[in-house]
Write an enzyme that holds these catalytic residues in place. Sequence first.
Site, PDB file in Angstrom:
ATOM      1  N   ARG A 169      39.274  -6.337   7.078  1.00  0.00           N
ATOM      2  CA  ARG A 169      40.144  -6.736   8.191  1.00  0.00           C
ATOM      3  C   ARG A 169      39.294  -6.958   9.346  1.00  0.00           C
ATOM      4  NH1 ARG A 169      44.202  -1.838   6.924  1.00  0.00           N
ATOM      5  NH2 ARG A 169      45.348  -2.831   5.096  1.00  0.00           N
ATOM      6  N   ARG A 204      51.471  -3.976  12.522  1.00  0.00           N
ATOM      7  CA  ARG A 204      49.888  -3.843  12.507  1.00  0.00           C
ATOM      8  C   ARG A 204      49.405  -5.331  12.225  1.00  0.00           C
ATOM      9  NH1 ARG A 204      47.782  -0.244   7.585  1.00  0.00           N
ATOM     10  NH2 ARG A 204      48.034  -2.259   6.561  1.00  0.00           N
ATOM     11  N   ARG A 219      53.092  -5.055  -0.403  1.00  0.00           N
ATOM     12  CA  ARG A 219      52.982  -3.611  -0.084  1.00  0.00           C
ATOM     13  C   ARG A 219      54.329  -3.028  -0.072  1.00  0.00           C
ATOM     14  NH1 ARG A 219      47.606  -2.549   2.406  1.00  0.00           N
ATOM     15  NH2 ARG A 219      46.466  -4.190   1.588  1.00  0.00           N
TER      16      ARG A 219
HETATM   17  N1  LIG Z   1      43.016   5.250  -5.422  1.00  0.00           N
HETATM   18  C1  LIG Z   1      42.479   4.948  -4.598  1.00  0.00           C
HETATM   19  N2  LIG Z   1      43.214   4.320  -3.730  1.00  0.00           N
HETATM   20  C2  LIG Z   1      42.579   4.001  -2.233  1.00  0.00           C
HETATM   21  C3  LIG Z   1      41.118   4.190  -2.211  1.00  0.00           C
HETATM   22  N3  LIG Z   1      41.037   3.766  -0.866  1.00  0.00           N
HETATM   23  C4  LIG Z   1      42.230   3.411  -0.342  1.00  0.00           C
HETATM   24  N4  LIG Z   1      43.047   3.596  -1.188  1.00  0.00           N
HETATM   25  C5  LIG Z   1      44.537   3.047  -1.087  1.00  0.00           C
HETATM   26  O1  LIG Z   1      44.740   1.753  -1.356  1.00  0.00           O
HETATM   27  C6  LIG Z   1      45.823   1.572  -0.323  1.00  0.00           C
HETATM   28  C7  LIG Z   1      45.522   0.317   0.383  1.00  0.00           C
HETATM   29  O2  LIG Z   1      44.649   0.771   1.465  1.00  0.00           O
HETATM   30  P1  LIG Z   1      44.215  -0.468   2.399  1.00  0.00           P
HETATM   31  O3  LIG Z   1      43.965  -1.899   1.693  1.00  0.00           O
HETATM   32  O4  LIG Z   1      43.389   0.163   3.353  1.00  0.00           O
HETATM   33  O5  LIG Z   1      45.539  -0.893   3.225  1.00  0.00           O
HETATM   34  P2  LIG Z   1      46.697   0.142   4.032  1.00  0.00           P
HETATM   35  O6  LIG Z   1      47.086   1.234   3.136  1.00  0.00           O
HETATM   36  O7  LIG Z   1      47.758  -0.553   4.455  1.00  0.00           O
HETATM   37  O8  LIG Z   1      45.842   0.438   5.395  1.00  0.00           O
HETATM   38  C8  LIG Z   1      46.178   2.732   0.301  1.00  0.00           C
HETATM   39  O9  LIG Z   1      47.296   3.440  -0.446  1.00  0.00           O
HETATM   40  C9  LIG Z   1      45.101   3.520   0.368  1.00  0.00           C
HETATM   41  O10 LIG Z   1      45.590   4.877   0.333  1.00  0.00           O
HETATM   42  C10 LIG Z   1      40.448   5.002  -3.320  1.00  0.00           C
HETATM   43  O11 LIG Z   1      39.075   5.063  -3.158  1.00  0.00           O
HETATM   44  N5  LIG Z   1      41.099   5.250  -4.437  1.00  0.00           N
HETATM   45  N1  LIG Z   2      54.413   7.837  13.734  1.00  0.00           N
HETATM   46  C1  LIG Z   2      54.393   6.505  14.241  1.00  0.00           C
HETATM   47  N2  LIG Z   2      55.203   5.960  14.755  1.00  0.00           N
HETATM   48  C2  LIG Z   2      55.111   4.514  15.205  1.00  0.00           C
HETATM   49  N3  LIG Z   2      54.157   3.703  14.645  1.00  0.00           N
HETATM   50  C3  LIG Z   2      53.105   4.378  14.032  1.00  0.00           C
HETATM   51  C4  LIG Z   2      53.138   5.666  13.615  1.00  0.00           C
HETATM   52  N4  LIG Z   2      52.193   6.330  12.718  1.00  0.00           N
HETATM   53  C5  LIG Z   2      51.392   5.165  12.718  1.00  0.00           C
HETATM   54  N5  LIG Z   2      52.031   4.169  13.386  1.00  0.00           N
HETATM   55  C6  LIG Z   2      51.255   2.515  13.249  1.00  0.00           C
HETATM   56  O1  LIG Z   2      52.095   2.063  12.143  1.00  0.00           O
HETATM   57  C7  LIG Z   2      50.984   1.142  11.677  1.00  0.00           C
HETATM   58  C8  LIG Z   2      50.421   1.522  10.210  1.00  0.00           C
HETATM   59  O2  LIG Z   2      49.535   2.793  10.320  1.00  0.00           O
HETATM   60  P1  LIG Z   2      48.218   3.140   9.650  1.00  0.00           P
HETATM   61  O3  LIG Z   2      47.652   4.173  10.152  1.00  0.00           O
HETATM   62  O4  LIG Z   2      47.503   1.864   9.722  1.00  0.00           O
HETATM   63  O5  LIG Z   2      48.992   3.191   8.316  1.00  0.00           O
HETATM   64  P2  LIG Z   2      48.342   3.394   6.689  1.00  0.00           P
HETATM   65  O6  LIG Z   2      46.941   3.782   6.814  1.00  0.00           O
HETATM   66  O7  LIG Z   2      49.248   4.201   6.154  1.00  0.00           O
HETATM   67  O8  LIG Z   2      48.256   2.094   6.006  1.00  0.00           O
HETATM   68  C9  LIG Z   2      49.527   1.201  12.813  1.00  0.00           C
HETATM   69  O9  LIG Z   2      49.931  -0.116  13.519  1.00  0.00           O
HETATM   70  C10 LIG Z   2      49.974   2.495  13.248  1.00  0.00           C
HETATM   71  O10 LIG Z   2      49.660   2.202  14.828  1.00  0.00           O
END
Ligand SMILES: Nc1nc2c(ncn2[C@@H]2O[C@H](COP(=O)(O)OP(=O)(O)O)[C@@H](O)[C@H]2O)c(=O)[nH]1
Ligand SMILES: Nc1ncnc2c1ncn2[C@@H]1O[C@H](COP(=O)(O)OP(=O)(O)O)[C@@H](O)[C@H]1O
Length: 398
Positions: free
Chosen positions: A171, A264, A275
Amino acid sequence: MGEAPAFFADSFPNGVDLKSKGHETAICVGSKIYVIGGADQESLSVIGVRIFDKSSGEWINPIVVGTQPKLSNGHSAVLLNGDRILVIKGNSKSDDCFWFLEMGTPFIREQEKTHGNEVVAWSKGVLGNVEKPIVISGPSGVGKGTLISKLMKDFPSMFGFSVSHTTRAPREKEQNGSHYHFSDRSVMERDIKDGKFLEFASVHGNLYGTSVDAVEVVADAGKRCILDIDVQGARSVRASSLDAIFIFISPPSFEELEKRLRARATETEEQIQKRLRNARAELEQGKSSGLFDHTLVNDDLESCYENLKNTLGLTEGVKTARITYPELVDFPVEHLVSKIDQKILINCGAAEYRKASDNMYVLDLSLLKGGAPGRTRGLNLYVTNSSNDRVNGDNQLS
Ligand SMILES: Nc1nc2c(ncn2[C@@H]2O[C@H](COP(=O)(O)OP(=O)(O)O)[C@@H](O)[C@H]2O)c(=O)[nH]1
Ligand SMILES: Nc1ncnc2c1ncn2[C@@H]1O[C@H](COP(=O)(O)OP(=O)(O)O)[C@@H](O)[C@H]1O
């Protein structure tokens, strides 16, 4: 390839099965003899391993996985529980002298299925322990990353993040090596096959995985490791040798989850839909199966963060981990080992110029944790002559 090994001695009455010939040791396990090191291995920079199969009279060259110990000019070897051999390198300090050669553990059985060949794996032994890693799971957009960032910012010397590998594109604000190791699928697949990953999963159409190194570098720095992985990954870690705490983060409602994902603004509409579809399944899996030790609802961010800190025992005033590093001990090439239950007696008084009473150590393996493909932690080393002084340190919270 060469003759059957020549040995010095048979099993000792106390259960030790140490047989040594120069730089070579041989340990008998069932019908196999594991020959570690040896004269014809000296061209290598690491300690080699060969297996002699007594039933067929053949030598086997196993596939060796894991970081291998550098060659030293002597070592001892002790069979533990029939599934791994403790190797103590001579002329080495205590942060590099204890190694475990696994040949019958669940990890080895998995690897043998993958490779269709005999496999052995090295795991480096580490004195002392670190606190259990923390696995955080939950659907995309629930706030895992936000909570982890707060924790890392407030407790920088206590926690370290396990940087995963992924085949998804970065990203805008993500940095390679910091948020993820952005990788080619082919490279990642090869490394997975070579046992370099603790777990991996296909998530939202991309490959994600936790390398063994990602977790070990954090632990080596004396920090508690945080993993942000999906539910499939959490399940794999549960089944692995890594003893962790599992926390599931759940949204207050599905509608709120969708709102956060959209706000986000890091994914296309198609990716958001994917997702959200996966989120339903993850929420179901999060509820069932007893996989998670704790579930926290991320409604109000600050309250959820407080709950997370309480769950991790982070009360007011706890800001840093007090790490006491082990005092290093030098182990000479000439030492004798014997095994009593989970304790290994290491007598370094064998050399004439040493007083035996000054050089007797006990390596306690009763709290052993981990193992291949990661390190083997929880080793305790004591000096026996000076009122049971412990040589290794503890990680304590101040
Ligand atoms: N199994 C596994 N899942 C992962 C790993 N790293 C990230 N994830 C998971 O992959 C999913 C997608 O992560 P990401 O692309 O960063 O998107 P986000 O969760 O929307 O911020 C999330 O559920 C993460 O917890 C990993 O090393 N192993
Ligand atoms: N408790 C909350 N209330 C409102 N917005 C939240 C809260 N926790 C996280 N966010 C927002 O939600 C979005 C997703 O959070 P993020 O940490 O990227 O989620 P994930 O890592 O689980 O994918 C981000 O824009 C974050 O700022």
